[in-house]
Motif scaffolding. Sequence first.
Motif, mmCIF file in Angstrom:
data_model
loop_
_atom_site.group_PDB
_atom_site.id
_atom_site.type_symbol
_atom_site.label_atom_id
_atom_site.label_comp_id
_atom_site.label_asym_id
_atom_site.label_seq_id
_atom_site.Cartn_x
_atom_site.Cartn_y
_atom_site.Cartn_z
ATOM 1 N N GLY A 206 0.852 -1.402 0.058
ATOM 2 C CA GLY A 206 0.066 0.135 0.125
ATOM 3 C C GLY A 206 0.702 1.368 -0.034
ATOM 4 N N VAL A 207 2.169 1.291 -0.332
ATOM 5 C CA VAL A 207 2.929 2.221 -0.254
ATOM 6 C C VAL A 207 2.678 2.928 -1.779
ATOM 7 C CG1 VAL A 207 5.374 3.259 -0.814
ATOM 8 C CG2 VAL A 207 4.733 1.426 0.986
ATOM 9 N N PRO A 208 2.462 4.438 -1.781
ATOM 10 C CA PRO A 208 2.082 5.188 -2.985
ATOM 11 C C PRO A 208 3.454 5.408 -3.613
ATOM 12 C CG PRO A 208 2.130 6.515 -0.976
ATOM 13 C CD PRO A 208 2.276 5.239 -0.541
ATOM 14 N N VAL A 209 3.710 4.255 -4.533
ATOM 15 C CA VAL A 209 5.288 4.089 -5.214
ATOM 16 C C VAL A 209 5.376 5.568 -6.051
ATOM 17 C CG1 VAL A 209 6.492 2.833 -6.624
ATOM 18 C CG2 VAL A 209 5.017 1.897 -5.026
ATOM 19 N N ALA A 210 4.421 5.630 -6.905
ATOM 20 C CA ALA A 210 4.497 6.696 -7.889
ATOM 21 C C ALA A 210 4.634 8.019 -7.173
ATOM 22 C CB ALA A 210 3.188 6.629 -8.872
ATOM 23 N N ARG A 211 3.774 8.178 -6.664
ATOM 24 C CA ARG A 211 3.796 9.704 -5.842
ATOM 25 C C ARG A 211 5.086 9.838 -5.105
ATOM 26 N NH1 ARG A 211 0.272 10.558 -0.807
ATOM 27 N NH2 ARG A 211 -1.018 9.092 -2.028
ATOM 28 N N THR A 212 5.649 8.675 -4.331
ATOM 29 C CA THR A 212 7.024 8.670 -3.556
ATOM 30 C C THR A 212 8.155 9.090 -4.361
ATOM 31 O OG1 THR A 212 6.132 7.165 -2.114
ATOM 32 C CG2 THR A 212 8.458 7.590 -2.084
ATOM 33 N N LYS A 213 8.006 8.419 -5.706
ATOM 34 C CA LYS A 213 9.157 8.769 -6.701
ATOM 35 C C LYS A 213 8.931 10.301 -7.108
ATOM 36 C CE LYS A 213 9.809 4.242 -8.690
ATOM 37 N NZ LYS A 213 9.701 3.433 -9.942
ATOM 38 N N VAL A 214 7.909 10.696 -7.478
ATOM 39 C CA VAL A 214 7.854 12.134 -8.099
ATOM 40 C C VAL A 214 8.304 13.119 -6.891
ATOM 41 C CG1 VAL A 214 6.171 13.973 -8.686
ATOM 42 C CG2 VAL A 214 5.663 11.484 -9.315
ATOM 43 N N TYR A 215 8.044 12.933 -5.684
ATOM 44 C CA TYR A 215 8.474 13.837 -4.524
ATOM 45 C C TYR A 215 9.934 13.882 -4.509
ATOM 46 C CZ TYR A 215 3.880 14.557 -2.572
ATOM 47 O OH TYR A 215 2.440 14.909 -2.730
ATOM 48 N N VAL A 216 10.625 12.579 -4.736
ATOM 49 C CA VAL A 216 12.003 12.406 -4.605
ATOM 50 C C VAL A 216 12.689 13.307 -5.780
ATOM 51 C CG1 VAL A 216 13.641 10.925 -5.202
ATOM 52 C CG2 VAL A 216 12.081 10.403 -3.339
ATOM 53 N N TYR A 217 12.094 13.264 -6.871
ATOM 54 C CA TYR A 217 12.767 14.069 -7.972
ATOM 55 C C TYR A 217 12.410 15.539 -7.775
ATOM 56 C CZ TYR A 217 14.423 9.515 -9.831
ATOM 57 O OH TYR A 217 14.849 8.376 -10.155
ATOM 58 N N LEU A 218 11.308 15.688 -7.430
ATOM 59 C CA LEU A 218 10.935 17.184 -7.207
ATOM 60 C C LEU A 218 12.019 17.845 -6.162
ATOM 61 C CD1 LEU A 218 9.141 19.783 -7.290
ATOM 62 C CD2 LEU A 218 7.777 18.329 -5.758
ATOM 63 N N MET A 219 12.227 16.961 -5.204
ATOM 64 C CA MET A 219 13.062 17.618 -4.032
ATOM 65 C C MET A 219 14.588 17.771 -4.608
ATOM 66 S SD MET A 219 12.689 15.980 -0.507
ATOM 67 C CE MET A 219 14.559 15.323 0.088
ATOM 68 N N SER A 220 14.929 16.618 -5.311
ATOM 69 C CA SER A 220 16.389 16.545 -5.638
ATOM 70 C C SER A 220 16.333 17.930 -6.638
ATOM 71 C CB SER A 220 16.583 15.262 -6.422
ATOM 72 O OG SER A 220 17.754 15.714 -7.026
#
Lengths: 321, 516
Positions: A206-220
Amino acid sequence: MTGSPGREQVSRVLQQHGALMVLAALVIVGSVAFDSFATAGNAASVLVSSSFTAIIAVGMTFVIISGGIDLSVGSLFVFGGVLAAYGSQYGLFVALALPLAACGLVGLLQGLLIARTGMAPFIVTLAGLLGVRGLMLAFSDEGATTYLVEDSAFARLGQGGVFGLTWPVYITALLAVAAMVLLQRTAFGQNVYAVGGNEQGAALMGVPVARTKVYVYLMSGLLAGLAGVLNAARLSSGVTILGIGLELDVIAAVVIGGTLLTGGAGGITGTIAGVLLLGVIQSLINQVGNLTSAFQQVVSGLFLALVVVAQRLLGRAQRLG
Amino acid sequence: MSQSAAPVLEARQISKRFPGVRALDGVSLALFPGEVHALVGENGAGKSTLIKVFTGVHRPDAGELIYDGSPVAFGTPLDAQRAGISTIYQEVNLVPMMSVARNLMLGREPRGRLGVIDTAGMYGEAERILAGYGVVTDVRRPLRTLGMGAQQMVALARAVAVDARVVIMDEPTSSLEPREVETLFSVIRKLRDDGIAVVYVSHRLDELYEVCDRVTVLRDGRVAHTGPLAGLERLKLIALMLGRDLDEVRTGGLTRFSRDRHRTGDRDGAQPAVQAVGLTRRQALRGVDVSVWPGEVVGLGGLLGAGRSETAKGIVGALPLDAGRVLVAGLPLRTGSTTAAIRAGVSLLPEDRKAEGIIPALSVRENIALAALPSLSRAGVVSDAKIDKVVEVFMHRLRIKAASPHQPVQELSGGNQQKVLLARWLAIRPKVLLLDEPTRGIDVGAKAEVQALVDELAEEGLGVLLISSDLEELVEGADRILVLREGAVVGELSGDDVTEDKIMASIAERGAESDG
């Protein structure tokens, strides 16, 4: 059948804090060997010059733990710097907001491409690396136009400070602490580890995989832009020739800090230690005097190779344990 | 078993197509609160697809899902989980490098001040939950340092702890030891008593009869039977799964090994085909001696973790040994080198065919030819004609069902993948074949074929070492059985002594675990 917990623990500690230990050892050796090494001035210069890499490396740590890579940070760094210098003619707010918005947008787009279409991070961010540098060059007439920082409040952000250290060092420290809390003590941080450790399993949990990835690249993207902004403030100008190959230095620092390039493990402490380690190596080579800076890259390269071999061995020790 | 209530989850006429396959064809199934519902069928019958429809991984093409009286469409596993449908999968789907506690609590970590995770609280909570499942461990350790059984318990605890109303278990016992299976069963019974509906998928009939109330048999994407399990004869159940006539199954026996198991191997003055002496490996093997003569099937019995797989891996050099040596037809084999073992004619069919065997994206042909390439080429250039011939022979002989030799192996069923692997090793004409769980996870039909093949190979003079957790398979397949416990041989059975009772007695004899 899990074997001696002692050995397992030792190898885990080495994995997580190896860079810190080597850093401490190098500082001690440097202090003994060179009179001019262990001075407040030299320490400050190492900290100041490392702070920009460190800010980018914090973002990169999230990306790598999530199982990805971000090659666009070097280009975003210089793009952010040029935009900040350009924006400074309209005041402090624009000097900050314009580059952050632009770099954040690039990061967001990359994240969306990677998370939603399943494209490889290497390719997407390679496109980002090329595209953003091209954008920056177009913006600055092939690099012919150098934008000077006109707002003095903005320049002070990069040059002013207290206790012998400039503001970027304090900003880096604050960001690092915030990132540590984010990574270790929030659901988002846990999701980053889970996605990098077992993406399919994470999705099933149930981890929101796509959302997590988007945030990670946004942050970077945001952090690379911020580093560029601070650097422009320090130099009082947006220099167009910086940041080439910077993404590789950053990745090297993160890996030396114990974050696995395969994702799922790592941390901010190690990354900061990795960045400082590379800074200290540079400083030591400067102390020796008759060695060129090319030699610094040789040593950094050797060191990186050593770390990767050590990680491999430690990883094996942990598995067999 | 208060089944007067309305079903908590109901599938109505669900259909699902994949390219080239009709995975589900009008399947209906009702799950009642407080029942343990067995879901059985051969591989490819549609069990996995049905489960994935229940849990929001797949969306059905037709039909509807009724949850708690109203139609639902779960978009993601998270939706299903939030609604109260939890799943534990055959292969533990957790994050190996994260700590036990973080795996268990992922997504519902206790919050402290400022909304950050309360680490101490999380560890305490995790310990408390796990204690209820008989797992006592340092919850701060990475999950991967736990044994498979304990990992499975963590997955189960995780699934149940999210206020589940339906818990789906896909072959939950495939990596558990008997003691852990008992713990699992007591948890399942507790869930049932709490009014939770449990879907239980397993190939192990004993388990079904022990813990399940009702059964649904799927075959070729349709429901072949639904009803109470008690009173349903085992052979009848197998017949339903296979879609065969009951009498046919009865005469065929449960496994397809020949009844004659008194081969003693060809021992006339010859050497054993392979002989391992004093295999020793830290924490795994304590001086194991095994010999296999040409033409005999030697079974390795024992519980999970007894050192069976390690013995096989030690023989072929896939596991570094601290001590011990291996002789092939009397000649010493360089230990620690799988290449040397293969050259000498000793091949291992590994347990984990996904990780250690097949190369999924390559074709059937390429997978079969892989190990035999040196013998099929001259001066480093591979002969296509020779490969085609070998591939054709084995696809025919092993009855590998593939569209063509060029079909990627990943598209085949588990049973056919296993046969491709067998073909790969047979293509290099080994003298000894080590089979580690050759029929695990493959459907009943393919199982029978693999078993018959093992028999045939032994008849032809091949020495076979057979590892199986399925006692029945071991007893009917092996001529001689060595029982391992905690990395040492604790018993040898041959002739009429080869029975399930004697194996269990041998395991239990000096076993501290026999009480469990």
